[in-house]
Every structure is written in structure tokens, then in C-alpha cells.
Design an enzyme around this catalytic site. Structure first.
Site, PDB file in Angstrom:
ATOM      1  N   THR A  12       4.944   4.392   2.985  1.00  0.00           N
ATOM      2  CA  THR A  12       5.433   5.626   3.609  1.00  0.00           C
ATOM      3  C   THR A  12       5.703   5.409   5.092  1.00  0.00           C
ATOM      4  O   THR A  12       6.758   5.786   5.619  1.00  0.00           O
ATOM      5  CB  THR A  12       4.410   6.761   3.410  1.00  0.00           C
ATOM      6  OG1 THR A  12       3.892   6.721   2.096  1.00  0.00           O
ATOM      7  CG2 THR A  12       5.045   8.112   3.675  1.00  0.00           C
TER       8      THR A  12
ATOM      9  N   GLY B 180       0.838  -1.185   0.000  1.00  0.00           N
ATOM     10  CA  GLY B 180       0.000   0.000   0.000  1.00  0.00           C
ATOM     11  C   GLY B 180       0.876   1.239   0.000  1.00  0.00           C
ATOM     12  O   GLY B 180       1.996   1.224   0.514  1.00  0.00           O
ATOM     13  N   CYS B 181       0.361   2.323  -0.601  1.00  0.00           N
ATOM     14  CA  CYS B 181       1.188   3.539  -0.684  1.00  0.00           C
ATOM     15  C   CYS B 181       1.348   4.169   0.699  1.00  0.00           C
ATOM     16  O   CYS B 181       2.434   4.625   1.062  1.00  0.00           O
ATOM     17  CB  CYS B 181       0.616   4.522  -1.695  1.00  0.00           C
ATOM     18  SG  CYS B 181      -1.119   4.932  -1.444  1.00  0.00           S
ATOM     19  N   ASN B 182       0.285   4.182   1.483  1.00  0.00           N
ATOM     20  CA  ASN B 182       0.404   4.678   2.846  1.00  0.00           C
ATOM     21  C   ASN B 182       1.289   3.752   3.671  1.00  0.00           C
ATOM     22  O   ASN B 182       2.105   4.193   4.482  1.00  0.00           O
ATOM     23  CB  ASN B 182      -0.978   4.763   3.518  1.00  0.00           C
ATOM     24  CG  ASN B 182      -1.884   5.769   2.838  1.00  0.00           C
ATOM     25  OD1 ASN B 182      -1.429   6.786   2.344  1.00  0.00           O
ATOM     26  ND2 ASN B 182      -3.174   5.469   2.794  1.00  0.00           N
TER      27      ASN B 182
END
Lengths: 342, 342, 342, 342
Positions: B153, B148-150
Site C-alpha cells: 500500500t 507485505g500488505c502494508n
């Protein structure tokens, strides 16, 4: 063999855009970056987005060893550029991004820029940098003058039509929608986010924008008579991009055919199917130009819309394209990056 | 030798971002693009910003000749992805960008995604795609699950700190600021410009965001005990970018040292000087991650801020990075493009 | 009877917002507007959006006849404000919008603002202007100190919870998302549209923001012990609005109940149903505050989110609300305008 | 005496804008709000920015007691509006905000909207709602048809000039820059933030926009001959606001004088000093129109620029202004709120 590149005036947006483009250019290596007020600083402190690159620190122009430079990009402010360039070695290849060498006629320069030119001999020497129309001259040139970003957008639409004689030369209206980065990294109230976002207004009103000097010079030369277009830009809440809407008298289908024919062999110029027009979204961050033609319900009236990224194709991308030619490289080297969307 | 690449689900943002990245990738060639609802259309009509590329038209998945494909990127919607991948040839290398293979535990998958997994054997086979932490596994993998992009991060900030044991595991707060493209090209009211621009709000409130499943899995594995972080994302009026603010209990200087040490050899991860934090502006359109650490006035409390581009490093850039590894190429191939600023 | 109002420092955003609000205030009439550098100019040339109003031209402060003024709003820069106010008639009612009179303790003032206070007696006299918590004092006050906009947002969330003793005072994290108008109409690079739009970053890092002085003063006074919160603001690409996310240790349901109870009789403060949080979109241009409470999946941990318009409720709207009280008018007079959406 | 108001179609942007304006209208009280798909819901759940108001819940149109309604605003979709209004009581005063009653000629309606009108008698009865030009008719009308927002902007610029005979009727070019809220709260890909922010494009190309039907009707009537203008709108990344740039053949000074003379007594229309043009920023959220005139460097050519807020003066504000007239109130009642800037 790798070419050694200097960028003079690397602390502004066009300077930074040059660094961005050269970061993945296979044949160019940056050997000097100048910024008078920020000399001694690393680029990463001026432009943190360039942090990953191994770059020379900013220095003063007089610290650059031009003997070991193959080509210098000059991204200095208008007027400063001519003062600097006239003192550079006369055998140094230069692509200038300022307005200083765009106008060939000293009188025209003085009219639009309000003062006499400081280097009139270089003004004569400089080749106008609209690559697709001055390609051979650029290839042979020592000093190339980058075009205005608005001027480039307008010319990509209009030059082939004026050449082909298919529009009324006394009825050319160019309504421009411009992103804010065209104004540079300057501290002006109207460039603040709070003043600009969520709204729009015209500026440089009623035939006062300096890029008209370029239009006048180029269009009159093509037509063999004086051509004066109407042109007013509008400032939009977006960072990059120019959309030029040209309201023209002429046969829309013929206009489309002329543009298709003129640009079919060009790498960076794309003419859309008749009846459709482009978005600035589709060229952001790239060296591409998209052009579309639509017929009005009134026969013999056309709307031609062109878009480009003012910082890239309108300025630094164009500059790299010209530098490629001047250094004997294929024109598209390092410039085929796709636009960034969304 | 050029690798033959298929992109399944090319009509969404991550699919388009893959095409953007591959456009200048020196070793990959796109041989198939699929989009079930838009099959038969050229990519230029779905994404006009790709107009300049010579691409195959969109087709249906069952029209792809997988025998001649070296690697498939799968950018399909969650749940669809597992149904498609389980019917693909079992020797085909696949990088999946959906959520379907991120969780290794079938029970965890069912908890966070609300239904049993359709391909539990592949779920076991899949390697988690956070390159810098699963590099060797990815190199040997057939099926890699993009994070996932979140989740990416947050992990770039937190993994080294959990590994080093330098923060309180029961006091991890992750406040995320997310660009809208993370939600994809879906027609939802809250994604309209009129609803989103010029304002912000939290979403996926109070520990309900599915990327928590990834955090739980990964952080607990590292710590050797259950780790539950607090995490709520906020939707910002910007298209690309995630800024993660982690509020941590731990010595700020030590935290900084751990991150510096962990990432000093990584091409895409950059730790800023102590006391400074990054901007999403500085990674837009690129595969880079910037991380900064600040000490609070309260001793033993730190703020760690990380940024990346959700579509690139958070999704499609990561996918290309993994594909490079899987195909024996240098990891950075085609990914060193500089961010686009402004 | 109509009250005669002067606005000192009318050429900034908070000054202009005061004029906007007073334009439809039924009991206030603007009799003087000052702006030292723009004295002599009509407001319409400084703020064209006020063109429709019949306003006095900008003048210098020493040109104002304060004898005929019922109340002066002082929207001058920090430090300037104290220098001006100490020379104004001592019977003039004043609402100050600067930071100069927010801190009651001279030592605290000097610590946060870096210099001794020029009018310590007025500092003592001033009443802190958070209306809903100082209402009776404000009604009787001659000099009211408007709160910081970030400080107001945080206090609306936290004051009732500290009063009620329902959160851990050593575990208060306030992550702020702020619109750019809070920085005023100042010419700074980071406030340019090109630098700010489409991205975000933290600022005033790690416990250095001056509004912490207000939090310390107010929260410690309520708690009867020293309270130090963690607070870092983030600058967002939006002009108006603050969203405060408070990460708290405490029972979410109880937190919600305390806020509901405390604000149920307030005209401008609205607590949302449990489990939902507000958007800055929903208060833009208005004097309203929306607050929401969410429980984390970790028991005993809560996220409280509050939003207001920094220029209105966070500054000029608050100032008008206080002026209403000081002049014996209903507190809501002229302030019930609905937010502007979208 | 307070007037009882119904708003049909309150779940869209123009419906919500009506509620916003009526929230502080001293003579109007909302007694019914309809929304077929959202019947039963409180407005606060459809539009949280209206949370502070005491409003009736949304209901179905057939649940409204029209006998106790003094005036109904009809903010329904095009085509739906005529079907609904023809079944409403024939003595009910109605301000319609849709396109359904703007064109008086059934053939023109069918041409531009692609189907025959369902209530041709009402089409005849309806008065065109451009207040400043149909004031007396509106005062006496039962059914008023709100104008298109683009059509209003263009007419404010052009009507006085056509009346005065001071421009070439065969050379009228109207280049519009439009905010996105004009498209309503509809789920379309091109209205997504990710597709729209940071870029611009033309739409409704080449004389196909339906508001041309209004221009044709009105301008031809004024001129006493067929008038066909050229008009293409451009979609901008902003929520509210229309900027119309009219490129005209005529004497700029005379054009300015005509507009000054025509609008000097109007409350909402402001003509700027010659040579200056307005910004949409300066009318946002308000019922004001700003107009400016500039002379081109080519004698006899002018640029006239007008701005308004499409949701307010271009739609709901205009509707309230008309309702005021129809109910015997001063035209400006409830509409003098200043624009919101920044």
C-alpha cells in the site's frame, strides 16, 4: 453471441450488484444504465467501487434504445416498476427485481401493497423467479419477477418439505436474521450505522411483512390448501446475508433426507451434513445457498437453517441466473464466483 | 493448457483467498492443498465458504507430488516458509506469500526478523513481487516474494513520487489504517471481536513494524540514498482493507500528475481526480488499488491516500498476478472480479 | 440544592447524551426538554433507551419557563443556536454545544462558517469550554461554548506541547480517526450502516474541516504567533470515539514529560507510560482522555496519540463538567462513570 | 457503612464489568481482586479502561484476607468456581457468577455439565439469583448463584406466562440472538473479529445448550409438571446484548397484560406498549430489561421479545443487585446508570 443488457434503476444496491456480476459475465454486455435523478453521471461517481469498469453513463429510461437491447433488468422501486414496464416494448425480455410482479392474484397484490396493480395483464404474464422451482417456465418467459430476498430464503428451506408432506403445515415458524442492505440505499434513521451497529431488533412485526404474500401464494399452491406461516424478520448489524431459522414439526432425519434429495443436483444449493447449520459468512457475495438441519431434543421437532446473500442469490444473482436461462445460456454462467471470506 | 497449482499452507486466510481466486481462474487447477495440522480434512471443514468447490483434501507437504506441479503458492507462516522452500525441487516455480524473501540483504533480514536467514541463496534469487515495478523480473523468475500488505500500500503511493523526486525524502509520514485479517487467523486477544469492534488503536509503534524493512530497502534503492519513512499502523474494526494516508512535503498538483502518469496504463491501479480520496469499501474483495491526492491549505504540503484489499491485492491477488506472469498468461487473468459493495 | 436544568435540542445524540449523564447526576434535575419537530412526544419514543427515566415530554423552546431554569444546555444545530440564544434571558446560564460561539473573531467565524454571526456580542462574551484550560473563566462565565469534539482531542494533545515550546510549530500533523456519532443523527448516505461498516475513508479533506478554526485560534494564542496545523479526519466504522495521531517534531521523552506534568492533577486526563498508546475502546461512554507518546526510530520525531469519546468528553460530558463549575459544584460531579468495555 | 468487596476472577469480562459497576457504587469498596495467571499485575494492564480507578493489584485467591471481606463476587470459570468456593470461609457471603450452583439437582448438574458436582451441599444451599423472582430468598442467602445470561433473558419473558397459565407449555420456542461477550475473553477461532463480524450463525444446536438445564428446572417447578422448551441461540456480530424472540401459543393481549401486571412495580423491567418490540441497543451497558409483545396474524399466536445486556443484567449487574439485597441495601443502589446509546 454477446447479449446486450440494460439495467433500469442502476443507482441502488441491486442495480450495482447487477453491474458487479455482469462485470465478469462472459456473454453479457451492459449497453444502458438508467437512474432518473442521477442521469448524466458516470457510475463511478454513484458507486466508486465500479470505477475500473468501462460503463455507459447513467441516463433516463426514455433515452434508452430498447430496440438494441436483448434483455433489461429492472431494479426500480416497487410501484415504479410496473408503471415503467407496462410502457416498455412488449417483446423485450425483462427480469424485474421489484415486488411488482411476484403476486399473481390482483387481490393479493392490493392487500399486501395497498393499491391496485397498474398492469394486471403483465402480472398474469410474469413468471415467478425462484429458479430452481420455475426453471422451465423461466426459460420460456418474457417477463420474470424476482422473488423477495426473505421470501427466497424461506422457500429454499420450506418448499421441498411442503411438497414432501413431511412437516406440519400449521406449525411453521420462520425467524429471520437479515442484513441491512435488504432495505436498500434509503435514508432512514434506523439504517444509520449509529442506530444499527452493535445491536438488533425485530421489524415488520407479527405477520405484516409483505413477503408473507409470496409465502402464502407459493406454499398454498404447493400444498393444495391454505398455508399460513409465522414469520418475523430481525435486522442485524451486517450488510449482506439472511439467515432463516425455521422451527418445524416433523422428523428431522426425514427433513434432511428430503432436502438432500431435492437439491443434490443443484449447482447453487448445498445441504450440510445432518446436525450442522450454516453461517451467512460462508455465502457472502455469492450465489450459493447453504442449508442445515438439526433435531431438537423433543422428538419430532426440527430446526432448519438456511443462508444466502440477499443482494446476490436473494436478488441480483437470482436475476442473472434467470436471465441466463431466458437467453439460452447455461444457468451458472458468470455466477460461480466464490464467496468472500472473511 | 491448464496449469497445475499447489497451495502450501491452505488453512490460513491468504491460503483460502488463493483458493477463492483460483476457483474462477480459467487456466489454473488446484492439484494439492497442504495444512500440516489439518492434513486429511476437506477444505470445506476448515473453510465452509469453499464448500461448493471440488478440491483435494488437505495433505502434508511431504505428500505432495511436486513433479506434477507447475507452480506452488507458499502461504506458510514466516520462518516456516524458508525452511520448507529450501527443500523443494529447485526447478519448481514458487510464489511465496510470507515475509521470508522480501529482504534481499541478509543483515537487514536478521535485523527485522531477529534471526539469520536459513536459505540465503534463495533470498538472493527471489524477485520482489510488487508486480507493477518488477514485472519483467517476475516474468523470468522462479521464486517470487510477495510483498507485505502494508508495504504494498505504501509503495503504490510513494514509489513514483520518490522516483520523480517530487517529495521531500526526509519528511514522509505514513499513517496506516488496517483491517484485522492482515493479522491472519491467529488466536490473539486483541483480534477478538469483543476487543476490536467499535474502536481503534495504533500498534507496532514508533518505527518497529517489520514492513519498514521493505520500505527502507525499496525506497533507498530508488532514491540512491538512505530513505527512512515514519510509519505506524492502526488496527480498525473491519476485516479487509488498508487505507494509507501519506503526509508529504511536495506540490500536490505535481504529485497527482506523477501518479496519474505512472499508473495510467495499469489495469489495477486507479488515480482519482485531484482533490478526492478513496474508501477501502471500494476495493474490498478485489485486486484494485485506488489513490487520491489532496492539497493542504499550507502550500507545498499534500495528503496522498491509497487503498487496497490486504488479502487480495495486498497478498493473494498479487500472488496470482505474479503467477500469471511466471506462467506466461496475461497478468489480469482471473483477477478482474469487481469489488463487493456494500 | 438541586439545580433545574433545561436541554434545548434534546432529540439529537448530544442532547440524548446529556440526558444519559444527568440521569445519575446527584445535583441536576431536568425540568425541560425541547425539540421543535418532535414537540409533544415523550423522550422514550425518540430515544427508547431513556424509557426508564421520568422525564418531561419534548416541548417547543417558546414553551419553556426559563425563569425557573438554573442552566440551559443548548444542543441545537449550528447557526440555529445563535439565533435561539440571543433571544434567551440574558441572565440565564448557558452551555452551548454547537459551533456558534467557539470562535471569538467575527471574521474567523464568517470565514469558517460562511456567514456573518447573528449575535456578535454573545460571541465576545462566550468562554471557550475546554475545561482544563479555561477553568477559572468557565467558573465565572454565563455563556460557555463547547468545543468541537475533534478540536478537543487535538488540543488535549497539543496545547501543553505548544505552551512548553517543545515541538516544531510548523510541523504539526494531526491524523484523526473518528466514530460516526460525531456526525449526529442526520440522514446522509455516507452514514448508513451499509456504506460505513467494514471500511474507512478520509473526509473534510486538505485543511477544510471547520475545527481548524478552533485550532488556529487557540494554538496561535498560546504560541503568540500564527500556528497552522495539518489536519484531516477519517471516518471509521464505530459509533463513538476519536483517536488522534499527532506526528510531531520534538523530543519524545520531553513531550511525554510535559504531558505528564501538565495532566498529573487532572481527574479526567491520563497519560500512559512512555512507549504505549491508548485505544478508543478504553474511554467509550466516559469522560476520560487517555494519551500516549512514542518515539520514532528517527531521533527527534514523535507520535502522540490521544483518545476520547466524542459524545461524552468531546461534547456532552464536557458540557456537564462546565455546568458543574458554573453552578459551583465539584467539577467531576456525575461524571466519574467508568467506560463501557467491551 | 461501606461494604468491603472481593472479586475473584477479575481478569475476565464479568469480573471487569463488576469493577465497572462498583466504580460508582456508593456503598461498596473493592478490597481484593484476584486473577491466578495475572497475579501481581495492576488491573490497568489487564483492562486499560479501568485505568482511572484506584484499585488493588490482582492477587492469587490464597492471598486474600477473607476475614475482612463482607462479600465476594466469584467470577471464575465453571467448575473452578465450585472447587474454590467450597474452601472459602463458610460464613462469607458469596455471589457466584459461574454455572456451578444454578442447578439444584445433582443429577441434572451432572447431565448438563458432564461431571459430578464437587460441592453438593453448597449446591443445595445456593439460592437461584433471578432477583425479581427469588428476592426474599436472596435477601437471606449466604450463597447466591447467578443465572445464565440466556437463561435470564428467557425467564423474564416466560416465567409470568407459565405462572399465569396463559401459554401452551408444549409449544415454547425461544430463538436467541446473542452478543459475543457472553462467550468471555476466550481465544476461540469463532470469536475472532474476522470470523464473526458481518455475519451470523446458530450454535449450541438442537437442545444442547446448558442453559436449558436452568429452563427445565425453573419452568417445571413453576408449572408443576415437566416443561421442555425449544431453544437455540444465534451468535451475532455485536459485543453486548441478548434478544430473545419467543414464539408462543397464547392470546397476545392476555400475554401482554400478564407481563405488564407482573413487572409494573419492578425498577429494571419495562414492558413496551402492545404491538412494539425492543432493541438491544436500548439496554446496552445497563441493568434494564425491555419486553414487547406482538400478535401474529394467526389468532392465538404471539411473539414476545425481550432484551437485556448479557454482561450487566444478565450477569454482573444482576450480581450487584443480589449483593445489594444480601447486604441490606436498596436493590437499585449503583445500578441506575442509563444505557449507552449510540
Amino acid at each position: 453471441m454477446t447479449k446486450r443488457i440494460a439495467i433500469l434503476g442502476a443507482s441502488g444496491y441491486t442495480g450495482a450488484e447487477l453491474v458487479r456480476l455482469l462485470a465478469t459475465h462472459p456473454e453479457f454486455r451492459i449497453v444502458a444504465l438508467t437512474g432518473e435523478r442521477k442521469a448524466g453521471q458516470p457510475m463511478a461517481s454513484v458507486f466508486p467501487f465500479l470505477r475500473h469498469l468501462d460503463l455507459p453513463d447513467l441516463c433516463r429510461i426514455d433515452e434508452v434504445d430498447f430496440a438494441s437491447v436483448d434483455l433489461a433488468f429492472c431494479a426500480l422501486p416497487h410501484a415504479t416498476s410496473q408503471a415503467v414496464i407496462k410502457d416498455l416494448p412488449r417483446n423485450l425480455k425483462i427480469v424485474d427485481l421489484s415486488a411488482d410482479f411476484r403476486l399473481r392474484d390482483p387481490a393479493a397484490y392490493e392487500k399486501w401493497y395497498g393499491q391496485p396493480h397498474a398492469a394486471p395483464d403483465l402480472q398474469t404474464e410474469a413468471v415467478y423467479g425462484l429458479t430452481e422451482f420455475y426453471r422451465d417456465d423461466i426459460r420460456a418467459a418474457r417477463l420474470v419477477a424476482g422473488t423477495g430476498c426473505n421470501a427466497a430464503t424461506g422457500q429454499y428451506i420450506l418448499r421441498p418439505l411442503i411438497e414432501a408432506g413431511c412437516i406440519d403445515l400449521d406449525r411453521i415458524i420462520l425467524d429471520l436474521k437479515c442484513g441491512v442492505s435488504g432495505a436498500g440505499r434509503s435514508l432512514k434513521e434506523n439504517l444509520l450505522h449509529a442506530e444499527l451497529s452493535e445491536g438488533t431488533q425485530a421489524y415488520a412485526l407479527g405477520g405484516t411483512h409483505r413477503h408473507l404474500g409470496e409465502f402464502d401464494q407459493e406454499f398454498s399452491a404447493i400444498a393444495g390448501r391454505e398455508v399460513r406461516i409465522q414469520f418475523t424478520p430481525h435486522l442485524l448489524p451486517m450488510n449482506r446475508g439472511i439467515l432463516a431459522s425455521a422451527w418445524l414439526d416433523g422428523d428431522p432425519q426425514r427433513i434432511h433426507a428430503v432436502l438432500m434429495d431435492r437439491y443434490c443436483a443443484e449447482s447453487f444449493l448445498h445441504v450440510l451434513p445432518f446436525g450442522t447449520t450454516p453461517s451467512t459468512h460462508d455465502v457472502r457475495g455469492s450465489n450459493f445457498v447453504h442449508i442445515g438441519v438439526v433435531g431438537d431434543r423433543i422428538p419430532g421437532r426440527a430446526l432448519v437453517v438456511g443462508v444466502l446473500d440477499n443482494l446476490c442469490k436473494g436478488s441480483s444473482g437470482q436475476a442473472v441466473q434467470n436471465a441466463n436461462l431466458m437467453l439460452g445460456l447455461p444457468e451458472t454462467t458468470g455466477l460461480m464466483g466464490a464467496p468472500v471470506f472473511p
